[in-house]
Design a protein around this motif. Structure first.
Motif, PDB file in Angstrom:
ATOM      1  N   ILE A 167       0.878  -1.283  -0.053  1.00  0.00           N
ATOM      2  CA  ILE A 167      -0.064   0.055  -0.076  1.00  0.00           C
ATOM      3  C   ILE A 167       0.871   1.145  -0.202  1.00  0.00           C
ATOM      4  CG2 ILE A 167      -1.734   1.391   1.217  1.00  0.00           C
ATOM      5  CD1 ILE A 167      -2.599  -1.564   2.613  1.00  0.00           C
ATOM      6  N   THR A 168       1.950   1.406   0.844  1.00  0.00           N
ATOM      7  CA  THR A 168       2.840   2.411   1.121  1.00  0.00           C
ATOM      8  C   THR A 168       3.432   2.610  -0.412  1.00  0.00           C
ATOM      9  OG1 THR A 168       3.195   2.005   3.133  1.00  0.00           O
ATOM     10  CG2 THR A 168       4.795   3.531   2.173  1.00  0.00           C
ATOM     11  N   LEU A 169       4.029   1.315  -1.105  1.00  0.00           N
ATOM     12  CA  LEU A 169       4.746   1.724  -2.261  1.00  0.00           C
ATOM     13  C   LEU A 169       3.575   2.138  -3.358  1.00  0.00           C
ATOM     14  CD1 LEU A 169       7.612   1.265  -3.659  1.00  0.00           C
ATOM     15  CD2 LEU A 169       6.882  -1.038  -4.028  1.00  0.00           C
ATOM     16  N   CYS A 170       2.483   1.494  -3.363  1.00  0.00           N
ATOM     17  CA  CYS A 170       1.588   2.080  -4.576  1.00  0.00           C
ATOM     18  C   CYS A 170       1.200   3.413  -4.350  1.00  0.00           C
ATOM     19  CB  CYS A 170       0.501   1.092  -4.192  1.00  0.00           C
ATOM     20  SG  CYS A 170      -0.877   1.560  -5.432  1.00  0.00           S
ATOM     21  N   LEU A 171       0.893   3.848  -3.033  1.00  0.00           N
ATOM     22  CA  LEU A 171       0.554   5.364  -2.801  1.00  0.00           C
ATOM     23  C   LEU A 171       1.734   6.317  -3.185  1.00  0.00           C
ATOM     24  CD1 LEU A 171      -1.339   5.053   0.504  1.00  0.00           C
ATOM     25  CD2 LEU A 171      -2.234   5.312  -1.941  1.00  0.00           C
ATOM     26  N   GLN A 172       3.183   5.649  -2.901  1.00  0.00           N
ATOM     27  CA  GLN A 172       4.279   6.761  -3.267  1.00  0.00           C
ATOM     28  C   GLN A 172       4.135   6.682  -4.907  1.00  0.00           C
ATOM     29  OE1 GLN A 172       7.336   4.389  -1.435  1.00  0.00           O
ATOM     30  NE2 GLN A 172       7.271   5.385   0.578  1.00  0.00           N
ATOM     31  N   TRP A 173       4.253   5.787  -5.535  1.00  0.00           N
ATOM     32  CA  TRP A 173       4.359   5.999  -7.119  1.00  0.00           C
ATOM     33  C   TRP A 173       3.209   6.670  -7.661  1.00  0.00           C
ATOM     34  CZ3 TRP A 173       8.164   5.377 -10.381  1.00  0.00           C
ATOM     35  CH2 TRP A 173       9.173   4.299  -9.976  1.00  0.00           C
ATOM     36  N   VAL A 174       2.047   6.504  -7.201  1.00  0.00           N
ATOM     37  CA  VAL A 174       0.809   7.212  -7.559  1.00  0.00           C
ATOM     38  C   VAL A 174       0.866   8.746  -7.484  1.00  0.00           C
ATOM     39  CG1 VAL A 174      -1.616   7.416  -7.539  1.00  0.00           C
ATOM     40  CG2 VAL A 174      -0.832   5.154  -7.728  1.00  0.00           C
ATOM     41  N   LEU A 211       5.323   4.562 -17.755  1.00  0.00           N
ATOM     42  CA  LEU A 211       5.270   3.432 -18.226  1.00  0.00           C
ATOM     43  C   LEU A 211       4.222   2.536 -17.198  1.00  0.00           C
ATOM     44  CD1 LEU A 211       8.791   2.112 -19.352  1.00  0.00           C
ATOM     45  CD2 LEU A 211       6.699   3.152 -20.652  1.00  0.00           C
ATOM     46  N   LEU A 212       4.486   2.918 -16.034  1.00  0.00           N
ATOM     47  CA  LEU A 212       3.427   2.396 -14.991  1.00  0.00           C
ATOM     48  C   LEU A 212       2.085   2.889 -15.186  1.00  0.00           C
ATOM     49  CD1 LEU A 212       3.591   0.109 -12.560  1.00  0.00           C
ATOM     50  CD2 LEU A 212       4.098   2.095 -11.180  1.00  0.00           C
ATOM     51  N   TRP A 213       2.181   4.260 -15.348  1.00  0.00           N
ATOM     52  CA  TRP A 213       0.666   4.758 -15.619  1.00  0.00           C
ATOM     53  C   TRP A 213       0.262   4.293 -16.730  1.00  0.00           C
ATOM     54  CZ3 TRP A 213      -2.304   7.020 -12.587  1.00  0.00           C
ATOM     55  CH2 TRP A 213      -2.114   7.748 -11.543  1.00  0.00           C
ATOM     56  N   MET A 214       0.836   3.611 -17.743  1.00  0.00           N
ATOM     57  CA  MET A 214       0.095   3.334 -18.963  1.00  0.00           C
ATOM     58  C   MET A 214      -0.495   1.690 -18.496  1.00  0.00           C
ATOM     59  SD  MET A 214       2.872   3.888 -21.792  1.00  0.00           S
ATOM     60  CE  MET A 214       3.571   5.430 -22.414  1.00  0.00           C
ATOM     61  N   VAL A 215       0.116   1.079 -17.900  1.00  0.00           N
ATOM     62  CA  VAL A 215      -0.549  -0.108 -17.453  1.00  0.00           C
ATOM     63  C   VAL A 215      -1.659   0.175 -16.682  1.00  0.00           C
ATOM     64  CG1 VAL A 215      -0.208  -2.306 -16.022  1.00  0.00           C
ATOM     65  CG2 VAL A 215       1.838  -1.160 -17.457  1.00  0.00           C
ATOM     66  N   ILE A 216      -1.657   1.155 -15.667  1.00  0.00           N
ATOM     67  CA  ILE A 216      -2.787   1.603 -14.731  1.00  0.00           C
ATOM     68  C   ILE A 216      -4.171   1.916 -15.626  1.00  0.00           C
ATOM     69  CG2 ILE A 216      -3.525   3.193 -12.928  1.00  0.00           C
ATOM     70  CD1 ILE A 216      -0.669   3.112 -11.824  1.00  0.00           C
ATOM     71  N   VAL A 217      -3.751   2.717 -16.474  1.00  0.00           N
ATOM     72  CA  VAL A 217      -4.711   3.323 -17.361  1.00  0.00           C
ATOM     73  C   VAL A 217      -5.131   2.340 -18.240  1.00  0.00           C
ATOM     74  CG1 VAL A 217      -5.198   4.844 -19.360  1.00  0.00           C
ATOM     75  CG2 VAL A 217      -3.891   5.508 -17.495  1.00  0.00           C
ATOM     76  N   GLY A 218      -4.394   1.258 -18.640  1.00  0.00           N
ATOM     77  CA  GLY A 218      -4.882   0.178 -19.409  1.00  0.00           C
ATOM     78  C   GLY A 218      -5.759  -0.827 -18.609  1.00  0.00           C
TER      79      GLY A 218
END
Length: 559
Positions: free
Chosen positions: A150-157, A173-180
């Motif tokens: 959870i901490t790592l996810c919130l840090q990146w987001v 690149l990570l945001w592309m996967v999230i949006v996809g």
């Protein structure tokens, strides 16, 4: 693993990972899945197909870069805490190979390597034998992993991840996967809630509507209509209580159009990825499909906690089925066909993948890690057992991130004993509630005097919930009897009245009764036999289908 066929060091291999193996916890008596066997003996082997195995700390070997010059030794980083004048200044720190800004430094470091295009290898061999923590300590580790994710996810987001260099630049690149992923979920919701026979690509203007109708929709309509005409003839005509077959034709066409749209989008991604391969020296966009696979795996590592509610939902759903007549109905033959296919695919995945790696690794090693029925059973137990831990960790992990964001607090450490005790208390009472509720469901079923139809619809809920209770019985008894040191000599000196009034005697009684080889052998084969019997049970009573289907495709090895 770190060298190419020519014997040269392969800089793109970030690390290798081998299974964790603790000899003192054999699969049969590993009540809390301390070996995490299914992850290493199935999931990790599947992820290794694209080089996407995440580092697990223990038994991981990393390729460390040279640090013989100033550029690789020192780096600049913005302070997390503001100075007295309210400004955040840059400080010079020693460059870190592993992240220290969250509790899962191995996953965070793996994500950095994925973002720059590096990959990993999984070595399915027992290369080392470790001395593990106590089995109950694994529950504390579960809580720590979720809090860290959870901490790592919130840090990146929120763009506050402690990343540097090219990994920081490749965050899109990570945001592309999230949006996809969000787009895929949205398209699923659209498919089941909106009536349409055209592709969303047509509505977005990407494809011409006339071209789509002439090339896809009209050619598909004829074979679909013919298939349903044949099925209607087999059935003997249209039933007065069923929908018009035109409804089913439209539903089938809608599903086929959805699948073809997904395939077309995937094809466009494949073309774009291969075009980028020509410019890979100057372009950091993924230039191989395996890179996309590694990004999807990293996305799963960051967000798997989002699905903590599924165990609560399906336990609650089976309780609802056990106490209330079902309001849905399915055709027995259709549901049985689905169950047969799901069961076949479930065990085919396990058998073929295990055989593939067993043959490959046995060429070089005599001792490899096999996936057994014990591991599958323990994975089913873990799914229903750790839901409350993950739910509790959502709040504690979010709190840790806020402390990190607002006060610059170091959240990379943890007190293992504190986490373990909290986790044990949560799991003890949660599993006890499941077992007691299972018994109460059966009592209520007979005490409520249901009609014949109500009994047929409520009984499957009681049966499936009873199997869930059997899955968590071993961990429940193990945790409640933990630390009991009553010896047989002391028992022999106790009178009957003293035994009845002694908590220590009851703990020893249930421990000896359930935590033995005979009972374990019975329980560990009940679940596989039950899974194989599900299609037959569904043919007899279609109400088994919904919960049983979920158990096959979403729990344990199916997940």
């Amino acid at each position: 693993c770190f060298f190419d066929p020519r014997g040269m060091l392969n800089r793109r291999v970030a690390f290798t990972q081998a299974p964790q193996h603790y000899p003192e916890h054999s699969d049969k008596y590993d009540y809390l899945d301390n070996n995490n066997a299914q992850f290493f003996r199935l999931n990790a082997m599947i992820r290794d197909c694209c080089g996407g195995v995440s580092s697990c700390g223990t038994n991981g070997m990393w390729q460390m870069p040279d640090r013989d010059n100033v550029e690789t030794l020192w780096t600049h980083r913005l302070k997390r805490v503001r100075d007295r004048d309210g400004k955040r200044r840059t400080q010079v720190i020693e460059r870190e190979q592993f992240h220290t800004s969250c509790k899962i430094e191995d996953t965070a470091s793996s994500l950095d390597r994925v973002l720059v295009g590096e990959y990993s290898h999984f070595v399915n061999r027992k290369l080392s034998f470790g001395m593990s923590k106590d089995p109950e300590g694994f529950l504390g580790a579960q809580q720590r992993w979720v809090e860290g994710a959870i901490t790592l996810c919130l840090q990146w987001v929120t763009n506050h991840a402690d990343a540097h260099g090219q990994a920081k630049k490749n965050q899109p690149l990570l945001w592309m996967v999230i949006v996809g992923f969000i787009a895929y979920v949205f398209s699923l919701c659209r498919m089941v809630t909106v009536e349409y026979t055209s592709s969303i690509l047509v509505q977005l203007g990407i494809l011409n509507s006339d071209f789509f109708d002439s090339m896809i929709r009209i050619p598909l309509h004829a074979p679909i209509h013919w298939i349903y005409s044949v099925l209607m003839d087999v059935r003997g005509g249209h039933s007065p209580n069923s929908y018009s077959y035109k409804v089913y034709e439209d539903m089938t066409l809608q599903f086929v159009v959805f699948m073809m749209t997904c395939v077309f989008v995937f094809f466009l991604l494949w073309v774009l990825t291969n075009v980028c391969k020509v410019f890979k020296s100057c372009c950091m966009f993924p230039w191989e499909m395996k890179w996309w696979g590694r990004l999807v795996i990293s996305f799963d590592n960051l967000t798997y906690w989002v699905w903590f509610w599924t165990s609560f939902f399906w336990i609650g759903f089976n309780i609802y089925l056990a106490v209330s007549p079902a309001q849905f109905h399915f055709n027995n033959v259709g549901m049985m066909t689905f169950m047969v296919v799901a069961t076949f695919l479930n065990y085919a995945l396990i058998v073929t993948n295990s055989m593939r790696f067993s043959i490959m690794e046995s060429v070089d090693a005599n001792e490899i890690a096999f996936l057994s029925m014990d591991n599958i059973w323990r994975a089913n137990q873990l799914f229903f057992m750790v839901g409350p831990i993950q739910g509790f960790s959502v709040f504690t992990g979010t709190r840790n991130f806020l402390y990190y964001l607002m006060y610059g607090q170091d959240i990379g450490g943890w007190a293992g004993g504190d986490l373990t005790q909290v986790s044990i208390m949560i799991v003890k009472y949660w599993t006890s509630m499941i077992i007691v509720t299972s018994c109460l469901c059966w009592i209520y079923l007979f005490a409520s005097h249901p009609t014949a139809d109500e009994y047929q619809s409520r009984r499957p809920g009681c049966i499936i919930f009873s199997f869930i209770a059997m899955d968590v019985l071993h961990p429940c008894v193990y945790l409640w009897t933990l630390g009991n040191n009553l010896s047989n000599e002391e028992v022999s000196k106790m009178h009957f009245s003293a035994k009845i009034c002694s908590t220590r005697w009851w703990k020893k009684f249930w421990s000896d009764m359930l935590l033995n080889e005979c009972t374990t052998n019975i329980f560990r084969y009940v679940a596989p036999v039950y899974n194989f019997m599900l299609p037959i049970l569904v043919f007899y009573n279609s109400y088994f289908g919904v919960s049983a289907g979920f158990t096959l495709v979403a729990v344990g090895a199916g997940h």
